[in-house]
Design a protein around this motif. Sequence first.
Motif, short mmCIF file in Angstrom:
data_model
loop_
_atom_site.label_atom_id
_atom_site.label_comp_id
_atom_site.label_asym_id
_atom_site.label_seq_id
_atom_site.Cartn_x
_atom_site.Cartn_y
_atom_site.Cartn_z
N CYS A 18 0.81 -1.22 0.00
CA CYS A 18 0.00 0.00 0.00
C CYS A 18 0.84 1.26 0.00
CB CYS A 18 -0.94 0.00 1.21
SG CYS A 18 -2.17 -1.32 1.16
N GLY A 19 2.16 1.13 -0.08
CA GLY A 19 3.02 2.30 -0.20
C GLY A 19 2.95 3.21 1.01
N SER A 20 2.62 4.48 0.78
CA SER A 20 2.61 5.47 1.87
C SER A 20 1.43 5.29 2.82
CB SER A 20 2.57 6.89 1.29
OG SER A 20 1.37 7.10 0.55
N LEU A 21 0.44 4.49 2.41
CA LEU A 21 -0.71 4.23 3.28
C LEU A 21 -0.31 3.17 4.31
CD1 LEU A 21 -3.71 4.67 4.00
CD2 LEU A 21 -4.26 2.83 2.40
N THR A 22 0.11 3.62 5.48
CA THR A 22 0.59 2.68 6.48
C THR A 22 0.45 3.29 7.88
OG1 THR A 22 2.45 1.25 7.09
CG2 THR A 22 3.00 3.47 6.36
N TYR A 23 1.09 2.67 8.87
CA TYR A 23 1.03 3.15 10.25
C TYR A 23 2.17 4.14 10.51
CZ TYR A 23 -2.34 -0.54 11.30
OH TYR A 23 -3.44 -1.33 11.31
N TYR A 24 1.81 5.25 11.15
CA TYR A 24 2.78 6.31 11.45
C TYR A 24 2.75 6.63 12.95
CZ TYR A 24 2.96 7.43 6.44
OH TYR A 24 3.13 7.38 5.07
N LEU A 25 3.91 7.01 13.46
CA LEU A 25 3.98 7.63 14.78
C LEU A 25 3.81 9.12 14.55
CD1 LEU A 25 4.56 7.44 17.85
CD2 LEU A 25 6.98 7.80 17.30
N VAL A 26 2.78 9.70 15.18
CA VAL A 26 2.39 11.08 14.88
C VAL A 26 2.35 11.89 16.16
CG1 VAL A 26 0.59 12.54 13.87
CG2 VAL A 26 0.98 10.22 12.96
N TRP A 27 2.91 13.12 16.10
CA TRP A 27 2.76 14.03 17.23
C TRP A 27 2.77 15.47 16.74
CZ3 TRP A 27 7.74 11.63 16.84
CH2 TRP A 27 8.80 12.50 16.65
N ASN A 28 2.33 16.37 17.62
CA ASN A 28 2.28 17.79 17.30
C ASN A 28 3.69 18.34 17.10
OD1 ASN A 28 2.00 20.69 17.47
ND2 ASN A 28 -0.03 20.35 18.31
N GLU A 29 3.90 19.10 16.02
CA GLU A 29 5.23 19.63 15.71
C GLU A 29 5.76 20.55 16.81
OE1 GLU A 29 4.72 21.49 11.95
OE2 GLU A 29 5.05 19.64 10.81
N ASP A 30 4.86 21.16 17.58
CA ASP A 30 5.27 22.08 18.65
C ASP A 30 5.33 21.41 20.02
OD1 ASP A 30 5.37 24.17 16.78
OD2 ASP A 30 3.23 24.59 17.03
N SER A 31 5.30 20.09 20.04
CA SER A 31 5.25 19.38 21.33
C SER A 31 6.48 19.70 22.18
CB SER A 31 5.19 17.86 21.09
OG SER A 31 5.30 17.17 22.33
N PRO A 32 6.27 20.05 23.46
CA PRO A 32 7.41 20.28 24.36
C PRO A 32 8.15 18.98 24.69
CG PRO A 32 5.34 20.36 25.58
CD PRO A 32 4.98 20.27 24.13
N LYS A 33 7.56 17.85 24.33
CA LYS A 33 8.18 16.55 24.62
C LYS A 33 8.94 15.99 23.41
CE LYS A 33 4.74 15.35 28.11
NZ LYS A 33 3.78 14.34 28.61
N LYS A 34 9.26 16.87 22.47
CA LYS A 34 9.92 16.42 21.23
C LYS A 34 11.20 15.61 21.48
CE LYS A 34 9.82 19.07 17.63
NZ LYS A 34 10.09 20.16 16.64
N PRO A 35 12.08 15.99 22.43
CA PRO A 35 13.30 15.20 22.64
C PRO A 35 13.03 13.74 23.00
CG PRO A 35 13.52 17.35 23.67
CD PRO A 35 12.09 17.22 23.25
N VAL A 36 12.06 13.49 23.90
CA VAL A 36 11.79 12.10 24.27
C VAL A 36 10.99 11.39 23.18
CG1 VAL A 36 11.98 12.39 26.76
CG2 VAL A 36 9.80 12.86 25.65
N LEU A 37 10.17 12.14 22.45
CA LEU A 37 9.43 11.53 21.35
C LEU A 37 10.39 11.11 20.23
CD1 LEU A 37 6.34 13.93 21.21
CD2 LEU A 37 6.33 11.52 21.88
#
Length: 317
Positions: free
Chosen positions: A287-306
């Motif tokens: 299915c190519g690009s249609l798959t499972y993604y890990l998604v989070w808000n670009e402005d998340s303050p938890k970006k380093p641990v994410l």
Amino acid sequence: MVHNAVVAFHQQSIKIARLLIKTKWCIFMRELPPLNALLAFEVVAKTGSVRAAAESMSVTPGAVSRQIRLLEDHFGTALFQRQGRGLSLTNPGKAYYQQISEHFDGLRDAGKILHRNAGRSVIRLHSFTTFATRWLISPLSKFQMAYPDIDIRLTTASEWDDSTDCDAAIRLGNGVWPQRHATPLVKNVLVPVCRPTEGRKANMDLEGLPQHTLLMVRGRPDDWQLWCHAYGVDLDNLPHRREMESSALAYQAALEGQGISLAQRVLVEAELSSGTLIAMDDYQLDCGSLTYYLVWNEDSPKKPVLKKLEKWLTSQT
């Protein structure tokens, strides 16, 4: 003149409001006994000894005795009575201890949790149930052992809900969500699978497909249509169908010989390896690009641990 009167009235109103607040606070505080005296009472009630309580609290026996007297003066009643070399609670003391002891236990439990979580980062992760149970749990368990200072709190659901409150989510899509960072985790390859009975082995091809029961998934209504279109099969010519609530149920039904499930191959690799399921390997649909993604808000303050979680999950593929 009128302006001055209004200002004076406003200032007087503020003074009255402050006085009322102060009065109510003082009344509220008078209803509470001194907290040090309350702690001394609770420890003496547990140990039955002023000396033992003093050792526990790292103070002198005299200090504990003064706190007990202070509390008895506050309530105007005796809380302890002398019994041999120790102390025992009076009836009012027993009743009061029973009421407050559970609250002290709750405070201690809350303190333990706070100490345990101090310095730890928490990631609230949401996932589809089938993906979580069949793929995500294993790498998450290893991640927790590798990063004990990061606490992953996983919740699951059969379908995505936009109101879900989380730091990151496992989502199925093409990787494009506004203001979201998305990283693909696995390849999404669809393949028909079923229990390996002799009859099914002989008919696991396009010509034999109409003889099988298709296990449809309510949350993924287009999968069979996409697969059939890719291989020139008319879905209307496959009349035997059963609708299942989730992919997990469809896979279980296939394992029990109830029909053919169109599986995401990465989620049934264990069964294919063990031979409890067989696949139409010549008819797989990437299915190519249609798959499972890990998604989070670009402005998340938890970006380093994410980012740590992202790196770990993508390395497990």
